[in-house]
Scaffold this motif. Structure first.
Motif, PDB file in Angstrom:
ATOM      1  N   MET A   1      43.762  83.946  49.549  1.00 42.80           N
ATOM      2  CA  MET A   1      43.609  83.195  50.777  1.00 42.80           C
ATOM      3  C   MET A   1      42.721  84.067  51.869  1.00 42.80           C
ATOM      4  SD  MET A   1      46.676  82.183  53.545  1.00 42.80           S
ATOM      5  CE  MET A   1      46.565  83.557  54.739  1.00 42.80           C
ATOM      6  N   THR A   2      42.477  85.347  51.954  1.00 48.22           N
ATOM      7  CA  THR A   2      41.715  85.870  52.857  1.00 48.22           C
ATOM      8  C   THR A   2      40.248  85.769  52.455  1.00 48.22           C
ATOM      9  OG1 THR A   2      43.376  87.926  52.872  1.00 48.22           O
ATOM     10  CG2 THR A   2      41.167  88.183  53.661  1.00 48.22           C
ATOM     11  N   GLN A   3      40.084  85.456  51.283  1.00 43.20           N
ATOM     12  CA  GLN A   3      38.839  85.169  50.666  1.00 43.20           C
ATOM     13  C   GLN A   3      38.142  83.655  51.460  1.00 43.20           C
ATOM     14  OE1 GLN A   3      37.715  85.593  46.755  1.00 43.20           O
ATOM     15  NE2 GLN A   3      35.772  85.258  47.052  1.00 43.20           N
ATOM     16  N   SER A   4      39.233  82.834  50.965  1.00 45.13           N
ATOM     17  CA  SER A   4      38.810  81.611  51.572  1.00 45.13           C
ATOM     18  C   SER A   4      38.767  81.539  53.350  1.00 45.13           C
ATOM     19  CB  SER A   4      39.970  80.469  51.187  1.00 45.13           C
ATOM     20  OG  SER A   4      40.141  80.578  49.816  1.00 45.13           O
ATOM     21  N   ILE A   5      39.641  82.310  53.884  1.00 49.14           N
ATOM     22  CA  ILE A   5      39.626  82.206  55.254  1.00 49.14           C
ATOM     23  C   ILE A   5      38.109  83.040  55.607  1.00 49.14           C
ATOM     24  CG2 ILE A   5      40.312  83.484  57.702  1.00 49.14           C
ATOM     25  CD1 ILE A   5      43.229  83.039  56.148  1.00 49.14           C
ATOM     26  N   GLN A   6      37.583  83.835  54.961  1.00 53.45           N
ATOM     27  CA  GLN A   6      36.463  84.457  55.347  1.00 53.45           C
ATOM     28  C   GLN A   6      35.318  83.725  55.116  1.00 53.45           C
ATOM     29  OE1 GLN A   6      35.765  88.143  56.135  1.00 53.45           O
ATOM     30  NE2 GLN A   6      33.776  86.911  56.618  1.00 53.45           N
ATOM     31  N   GLN A   7      35.387  83.012  54.128  1.00 54.05           N
ATOM     32  CA  GLN A   7      34.220  81.823  53.772  1.00 54.05           C
ATOM     33  C   GLN A   7      34.246  80.809  54.945  1.00 54.05           C
ATOM     34  OE1 GLN A   7      35.605  80.440  49.944  1.00 54.05           O
ATOM     35  NE2 GLN A   7      34.207  82.011  48.730  1.00 54.05           N
ATOM     36  N   ASN A   8      35.478  80.392  55.498  1.00 50.13           N
ATOM     37  CA  ASN A   8      35.407  79.608  56.340  1.00 50.13           C
ATOM     38  C   ASN A   8      35.114  79.906  57.733  1.00 50.13           C
ATOM     39  OD1 ASN A   8      36.622  77.728  54.587  1.00 50.13           O
ATOM     40  ND2 ASN A   8      38.025  76.711  55.973  1.00 50.13           N
ATOM     41  N   LEU A   9      35.271  81.304  58.060  1.00 50.94           N
ATOM     42  CA  LEU A   9      34.595  81.972  59.379  1.00 50.94           C
ATOM     43  C   LEU A   9      33.172  81.667  59.128  1.00 50.94           C
ATOM     44  CD1 LEU A   9      36.828  85.072  59.899  1.00 50.94           C
ATOM     45  CD2 LEU A   9      37.042  82.745  60.989  1.00 50.94           C
ATOM     46  N   ASN A  10      32.702  82.330  58.024  1.00 47.52           N
ATOM     47  CA  ASN A  10      31.176  82.351  57.654  1.00 47.52           C
ATOM     48  C   ASN A  10      30.511  80.888  57.838  1.00 47.52           C
ATOM     49  OD1 ASN A  10      31.433  85.004  57.357  1.00 47.52           O
ATOM     50  ND2 ASN A  10      31.276  84.740  55.051  1.00 47.52           N
ATOM     51  N   LEU A  11      31.357  79.815  57.339  1.00 49.76           N
ATOM     52  CA  LEU A  11      30.838  78.505  57.583  1.00 49.76           C
ATOM     53  C   LEU A  11      30.921  77.887  58.980  1.00 49.76           C
ATOM     54  CD1 LEU A  11      32.379  76.937  54.362  1.00 49.76           C
ATOM     55  CD2 LEU A  11      30.023  77.243  54.955  1.00 49.76           C
ATOM     56  N   ILE A  12      31.929  78.343  59.703  1.00 51.16           N
ATOM     57  CA  ILE A  12      32.002  78.096  61.219  1.00 51.16           C
ATOM     58  C   ILE A  12      30.930  78.412  61.746  1.00 51.16           C
ATOM     59  CG2 ILE A  12      33.524  78.264  63.302  1.00 51.16           C
ATOM     60  CD1 ILE A  12      35.970  78.210  61.443  1.00 51.16           C
ATOM     61  N   GLU A  13      30.727  79.557  61.612  1.00 54.11           N
ATOM     62  CA  GLU A  13      29.675  80.232  62.208  1.00 54.11           C
ATOM     63  C   GLU A  13      28.202  79.485  61.937  1.00 54.11           C
ATOM     64  OE1 GLU A  13      26.847  84.448  62.110  1.00 54.11           O
ATOM     65  OE2 GLU A  13      28.698  84.477  61.831  1.00 54.11           O
ATOM     66  N   HIS A  14      27.988  79.193  60.699  1.00 54.63           N
ATOM     67  CA  HIS A  14      26.766  78.442  60.076  1.00 54.63           C
ATOM     68  C   HIS A  14      26.685  77.127  60.719  1.00 54.63           C
ATOM     69  CE1 HIS A  14      23.820  77.023  57.508  1.00 54.63           C
ATOM     70  NE2 HIS A  14      24.664  75.733  57.405  1.00 54.63           N
ATOM     71  N   HIS A  15      27.903  76.360  60.991  1.00 56.21           N
ATOM     72  CA  HIS A  15      27.823  75.107  61.755  1.00 56.21           C
ATOM     73  C   HIS A  15      27.546  75.152  63.000  1.00 56.21           C
ATOM     74  CE1 HIS A  15      28.888  72.387  58.411  1.00 56.21           C
ATOM     75  NE2 HIS A  15      29.927  73.156  58.027  1.00 56.21           N
ATOM     76  N   LEU A  16      28.002  76.205  63.634  1.00 54.31           N
ATOM     77  CA  LEU A  16      27.625  76.483  65.165  1.00 54.31           C
ATOM     78  C   LEU A  16      26.327  76.704  65.416  1.00 54.31           C
ATOM     79  CD1 LEU A  16      30.891  78.628  66.326  1.00 54.31           C
ATOM     80  CD2 LEU A  16      30.473  76.201  66.915  1.00 54.31           C
ATOM     81  N   LYS A  17      25.583  77.453  64.563  1.00 53.16           N
ATOM     82  CA  LYS A  17      24.109  77.693  64.537  1.00 53.16           C
ATOM     83  C   LYS A  17      23.434  76.496  64.290  1.00 53.16           C
ATOM     84  CE  LYS A  17      24.436  82.635  63.994  1.00 53.16           C
ATOM     85  NZ  LYS A  17      24.093  83.710  62.940  1.00 53.16           N
ATOM     86  N   GLN A  18      23.725  75.660  63.321  1.00 53.91           N
ATOM     87  CA  GLN A  18      23.000  74.357  62.818  1.00 53.91           C
ATOM     88  C   GLN A  18      23.107  73.328  64.038  1.00 53.91           C
ATOM     89  OE1 GLN A  18      24.946  72.691  59.421  1.00 53.91           O
ATOM     90  NE2 GLN A  18      23.729  70.962  59.436  1.00 53.91           N
ATOM     91  N   TYR A  19      24.322  73.204  64.463  1.00 53.95           N
ATOM     92  CA  TYR A  19      24.440  72.330  65.753  1.00 53.95           C
ATOM     93  C   TYR A  19      24.214  73.015  67.021  1.00 53.95           C
ATOM     94  CZ  TYR A  19      27.002  69.758  61.946  1.00 53.95           C
ATOM     95  OH  TYR A  19      27.637  69.144  60.915  1.00 53.95           O
ATOM     96  N   ASP A  20      23.459  73.847  67.017  1.00 55.15           N
ATOM     97  CA  ASP A  20      23.019  74.610  68.420  1.00 55.15           C
ATOM     98  C   ASP A  20      23.927  74.709  69.411  1.00 55.15           C
ATOM     99  OD1 ASP A  20      20.845  75.735  69.545  1.00 55.15           O
ATOM    100  OD2 ASP A  20      20.182  73.939  70.693  1.00 55.15           O
ATOM    101  N   LEU A  21      25.170  75.238  68.779  1.00 55.66           N
ATOM    102  CA  LEU A  21      26.136  75.459  69.702  1.00 55.66           C
ATOM    103  C   LEU A  21      26.308  77.069  69.641  1.00 55.66           C
ATOM    104  CD1 LEU A  21      28.895  72.872  68.432  1.00 55.66           C
ATOM    105  CD2 LEU A  21      27.390  72.766  70.415  1.00 55.66           C
ATOM    106  N   TRP A  22      25.617  77.920  69.070  1.00 55.32           N
ATOM    107  CA  TRP A  22      25.605  79.258  69.192  1.00 55.32           C
ATOM    108  C   TRP A  22      25.073  79.795  70.286  1.00 55.32           C
ATOM    109  CZ3 TRP A  22      28.897  81.985  65.981  1.00 55.32           C
ATOM    110  CH2 TRP A  22      28.796  83.470  65.622  1.00 55.32           C
ATOM    111  N   SER A  23      25.894  80.589  71.127  1.00 53.31           N
ATOM    112  CA  SER A  23      25.204  81.225  72.133  1.00 53.31           C
ATOM    113  C   SER A  23      24.526  82.654  71.973  1.00 53.31           C
ATOM    114  CB  SER A  23      26.493  81.265  73.237  1.00 53.31           C
ATOM    115  OG  SER A  23      25.971  81.764  74.542  1.00 53.31           O
ATOM    116  N   VAL A  24      23.413  82.781  72.635  1.00 53.96           N
ATOM    117  CA  VAL A  24      23.032  84.033  72.587  1.00 53.96           C
ATOM    118  C   VAL A  24      23.475  84.844  73.930  1.00 53.96           C
ATOM    119  CG1 VAL A  24      20.786  83.437  71.643  1.00 53.96           C
ATOM    120  CG2 VAL A  24      20.939  83.246  74.004  1.00 53.96           C
ATOM    121  N   GLN A  25      24.103  84.352  74.782  1.00 56.17           N
ATOM    122  CA  GLN A  25      24.622  85.113  76.054  1.00 56.17           C
ATOM    123  C   GLN A  25      26.070  85.325  75.771  1.00 56.17           C
ATOM    124  OE1 GLN A  25      23.855  83.429  79.701  1.00 56.17           O
ATOM    125  NE2 GLN A  25      25.125  84.941  81.047  1.00 56.17           N
ATOM    126  N   THR A  26      26.386  86.635  75.714  1.00 57.18           N
ATOM    127  CA  THR A  26      27.923  87.010  75.661  1.00 57.18           C
ATOM    128  C   THR A  26      28.851  86.600  77.038  1.00 57.18           C
ATOM    129  OG1 THR A  26      27.382  88.723  74.011  1.00 57.18           O
ATOM    130  CG2 THR A  26      29.560  88.847  75.181  1.00 57.18           C
TER     131      THR A  26
END
Length: 103
Positions: A1-26
């Motif tokens: 399960m942990t591996q699947s969750i890790q993969q999903n976290l990576n995909l969430i990050e990828h999608h946020l970047k792909q859709y220009d929803l990733w912020s550079v400002q903390t």
């Protein structure tokens, strides 16, 4: 399960970047310490995913701590992005992530 969750976290990050929803400002420390669900009072949902959700779950995985036994983040995604058809793959990914935690 942990591996699947890790993969999903990576995909969430990828999608946020792909859709220009990733912020550079903390967000500020005040924003990051919000106790409101999804910190919706101080930041957009995508920033909550980026700066609170992903780091928290990643920390739990890295430190081999117990992961939440239930989660429901996709309803918020549907509420925020439901009318944006281009974001449906991200919403579906968040549904799948919820399912991993809830099974």
């Amino acid at each position: 399960m942990t591996q699947s969750i890790q993969q999903n976290l990576n995909l969430i990050e990828h999608h946020l970047k792909q859709y220009d929803l990733w912020s550079v400002q903390t967000p500020s420390s005040e924003q990051l310490s919000s106790t409101t669900p999804f910190a919706y009072d101080v930041m957009p949902f995508e920033q909550w995913l980026q700066f609170i959700f992903i780091p928290k779950i990643q920390f739990l995985i890295d430190s081999e701590q117990a992961l939440p036994s239930s989660m429901s983040i996709s309803p918020m995604a549907e509420h925020v992005w439901g009318q944006q058809t281009q974001l449906q793959p991200l919403i579906e990914l968040l549904k799948a992530t919820d399912k991993l935690f809830n099974d």
